[in-house]
Enzyme design. Structure first.
Site, PDB file in Angstrom:
ATOM      1  N   TYR A 242     -15.339  36.354 -14.286  1.00  0.00           N
ATOM      2  CA  TYR A 242     -16.000  37.253 -15.237  1.00  0.00           C
ATOM      3  C   TYR A 242     -16.997  38.140 -14.487  1.00  0.00           C
ATOM      4  CZ  TYR A 242     -19.380  38.809 -18.714  1.00  0.00           C
ATOM      5  OH  TYR A 242     -20.225  39.581 -19.478  1.00  0.00           O
TER       6      TYR A 242
HETATM    7  O1  LIG Z   1     -25.827  37.204 -19.227  1.00  0.00           O
HETATM    8  C1  LIG Z   1     -24.635  37.354 -19.095  1.00  0.00           C
HETATM    9  O2  LIG Z   1     -24.155  38.259 -18.448  1.00  0.00           O
HETATM   10  C2  LIG Z   1     -23.689  36.378 -19.701  1.00  0.00           C
HETATM   11  O3  LIG Z   1     -24.406  35.670 -20.729  1.00  0.00           O
HETATM   12  C3  LIG Z   1     -23.661  34.680 -21.361  1.00  0.00           C
HETATM   13  O4  LIG Z   1     -23.273  33.699 -20.417  1.00  0.00           O
HETATM   14  P1  LIG Z   1     -24.187  32.415 -20.236  1.00  0.00           P
HETATM   15  O5  LIG Z   1     -25.522  32.803 -19.723  1.00  0.00           O
HETATM   16  O6  LIG Z   1     -23.396  31.458 -19.435  1.00  0.00           O
HETATM   17  O7  LIG Z   1     -24.406  31.971 -21.746  1.00  0.00           O
HETATM   18  P2  LIG Z   1     -23.934  30.668 -22.529  1.00  0.00           P
HETATM   19  O8  LIG Z   1     -22.480  30.510 -22.424  1.00  0.00           O
HETATM   20  O9  LIG Z   1     -24.517  30.752 -23.870  1.00  0.00           O
HETATM   21  O10 LIG Z   1     -24.650  29.512 -21.718  1.00  0.00           O
HETATM   22  C4  LIG Z   1     -26.061  29.431 -21.672  1.00  0.00           C
HETATM   23  C5  LIG Z   1     -26.489  28.213 -20.892  1.00  0.00           C
HETATM   24  O11 LIG Z   1     -26.044  27.040 -21.585  1.00  0.00           O
HETATM   25  C6  LIG Z   1     -25.326  26.219 -20.698  1.00  0.00           C
HETATM   26  N1  LIG Z   1     -24.289  25.524 -21.472  1.00  0.00           N
HETATM   27  C7  LIG Z   1     -23.277  26.209 -22.025  1.00  0.00           C
HETATM   28  C8  LIG Z   1     -22.322  25.579 -22.772  1.00  0.00           C
HETATM   29  C9  LIG Z   1     -22.400  24.189 -22.946  1.00  0.00           C
HETATM   30  O12 LIG Z   1     -21.584  23.553 -23.609  1.00  0.00           O
HETATM   31  N2  LIG Z   1     -23.430  23.535 -22.365  1.00  0.00           N
HETATM   32  C10 LIG Z   1     -24.389  24.148 -21.627  1.00  0.00           C
HETATM   33  O13 LIG Z   1     -25.309  23.506 -21.121  1.00  0.00           O
HETATM   34  C11 LIG Z   1     -24.772  27.108 -19.640  1.00  0.00           C
HETATM   35  O14 LIG Z   1     -24.532  26.383 -18.455  1.00  0.00           O
HETATM   36  C12 LIG Z   1     -25.875  28.128 -19.510  1.00  0.00           C
HETATM   37  O15 LIG Z   1     -26.848  27.635 -18.619  1.00  0.00           O
HETATM   38  C13 LIG Z   1     -22.418  35.279 -21.992  1.00  0.00           C
HETATM   39  O16 LIG Z   1     -21.643  34.251 -22.566  1.00  0.00           O
HETATM   40  C14 LIG Z   1     -21.603  36.037 -20.995  1.00  0.00           C
HETATM   41  O17 LIG Z   1     -20.547  36.676 -21.687  1.00  0.00           O
HETATM   42  C15 LIG Z   1     -22.448  37.034 -20.257  1.00  0.00           C
HETATM   43  O18 LIG Z   1     -22.729  38.114 -21.084  1.00  0.00           O
END
Ligand SMILES: O=C(O)[C@H]1O[C@H](OP(=O)(O)OP(=O)(O)OC[C@H]2O[C@@H](n3ccc(=O)[nH]c3=O)[C@H](O)[C@@H]2O)[C@H](O)[C@@H](O)[C@H]1O
Length: 431
Positions: A242
């Site tokens: 991504y």
């Molecule tokens: O800023 C971005 O550019 C991206 O932001 C977002 O990605 P992320 O920051 O990864 O958000 P998100 O999935 O909510 O996970 C948040 C936290 O929860 C943790 N997480 C997640 C899932 C889970 O089951 N458990 C968990 O601990 C996980 O490890 C993480 O630490 C958008 O989805 C992406 O499309 C993109 O726009």
């Protein structure tokens, strides 16, 4: 024992009669037999070709039918009406991914202040399309028309630019999600690379060329460890496909700026959340699971360190998008040719105050008044990064970007929306 004669003749019994009328006769018969075989073969091939052609025309008709889901006088009228500007100095904006989370909010904000907005969205099923349709309903109520189509459809894009001289494109259509890239890598290439190029081609050929503001991502910082993340830092260590496609998008848009004079602004969004959000994101799926009494999985980094994100509230992101549109300089090209240098900008749009995932869960528990069932696991090697933290001074300098919503306040608004949209099905399956 077969006779020599028998051996010289085809062996299939009954296919040819044994001819005892001498070699000449036999040759004639053979010649006639092979002509009729050829004739039969020719007939067979003609029939095959005819059925292939009719199948092709069936497919073409099908395609025409799909294509005609857009186009026509009534459709053009809807597009034109939606694009109409109702304030002096306003803009007409084509918003891609308009039925998406950020797309819906930006479209509504633009429409509210009198700009013309036309949306395009393919309503794919990465997450529940009924949520996208509900967002489209909200847009319709405010007079924003959303065309159902894919940004990979060059004909549709050309048609839209034919009908409306868009001044700006707000490009938000993308395959989002960091971890899903391991499941469906091609979807990222389809939307974030191929779709982006198709859109840029349409913008390059449009006359006048629009200015483009598009969604990059905080994920381009990847394994960068310098904090807070600044636009000046290197972004050549993506941790997920991504992130790699978003980084590629930054390079691709740069070439279109360089060669064709397109005005480009890339926005690196930092984990955007809020009402009408994306069900695949942690804050959203945690809320659903907590309410249903299901466990949530919380990832933890190396040495049991909590993961942290610079969670950014949707209203702040919308202000950043609109600020970018308002300050985007003009594209300079026409007829596919550059006439002079055009702006190329990249901004972080974050909140500048990272919060750990366990803290996010505690805030949700408070707002929902339900205790979460935690399942804490080591962060799998799935493309995640341990933390994000934005330096936003560039956006502040350029268009006064100043986020004002902290996670506590933003999640309160999200939970309020969530309960009003899905209902408070405490412990029971929620829509
Ligand atoms: O800023 C971005 O550019 C991206 O932001 C977002 O990605 P992320 O920051 O990864 O958000 P998100 O999935 O909510 O996970 C948040 C936290 O929860 C943790 N997480 C997640 C899932 C889970 O089951 N458990 C968990 O601990 C996980 O490890 C993480 O630490 C958008 O989805 C992406 O499309 C993109 O726009």
């Amino acid at each position: 024992m077969p006779s020599l004669q028998d051996e010289l003749l085809p062996s299939t019994p009954g296919k040819f009669k044994i001819d005892n009328r001498g070699p000449h006769h036999r040759q004639l018969h053979r010649c006639f037999a092979s002509t009729s075989t050829m004739f039969l073969w020719a007939l067979f091939l003609i029939a095959l070709t005819a059925s292939y052609l009719s199948f092709q025309s069936f497919i073409d008709t099908g395609n025409r039918f799909i294509a005609t889901s857009w186009g026509g006088i009534q459709w053009e009228r809807q597009v034109r009406n939606s694009a109409q500007i109702h304030r002096s100095g306003g803009m007409s904006v084509l918003v891609t991914g308009a039925a998406g989370f950020v797309g819906t909010h930006v479209s509504l904000a633009l429409k509210k202040r009198g700009d013309g907005v036309v949306g395009i969205d393919n309503f794919n099923n990465y997450y529940d399309p009924s949520l996208k349709k509900a967002r489209r309903g909200e847009l319709q109520k405010q007079g924003v028309f959303v065309v159902e189509g894919d940004i990979n459809d060059a004909r549709l894009l050309a048609k839209l630019f034919d009908v409306v001289a868009f001044t700006h494109v707000m490009h938000l259509a993308a395959q989002a999600g960091v971890r899903y890239a391991m499941e469906n890598p091609n979807s990222y290439v389809h939307s974030n690379i191929a779709g982006l190029v198709t859109l840029l081609e349409a913008c390059k050929s449009a006359d006048p060329q629009p200015a483009i503001v598009w969604a990059s991502s905080s994920s381009v910082y990847g394994l960068n460890e310098k904090v807070p993340f600044s636009e000046m830092h290197q972004t050549d260590q993506p941790a997920s496909l991504y992130a790699a496609t978003k980084k590629a998008g930054e390079e691709i848009t740069h070439t279109y700026n360089h060669i064709y004079g397109l005005s480009i602004t890339g926005l690196r969004f930092f984990t955007v959340y809020g009402p009408w959000g994306r069900p695949d994101m942690a804050y959203f799926s945690f809320t659903r699971n907590i309410l249903q009494g299901k466990p949530i999985t919380i990832y933890r980094g190396k040495n049991r360190a909590d993961l942290a994100r610079d969670f950014t509230y949707i209203d702040d992101i919308v202000k950043g998008c609109i600020g970018s549109l308002d300050t985007a300089g003009k594209s300079t090209g026409s007829g596919g040719k550059k006439r002079g240098p055009a702006p190329y900008r990249i901004f972080n749009l974050g909140n500048t105050s990272p919060v750990t995932v366990p803290t996010l869960v505690r805030i949700l528990e408070r707002h929902l008044e339900v205790k979460a069932k935690r399942n804490i696991v080591e962060m799998p090697g799935n493309g995640d990064v341990p933390f994000t933290h934005a330096n936003i001074s560039l956006a502040r300098q350029e268009f006064g970007y100043k986020p004002t919503t902290d996670l506590q306040t933003g999640l309160k608004k999200f939970v309020k929306w969530y309960l009003s949209y899905y209902g408070y099905n405490h412990g029971k399956p929620v829509k």
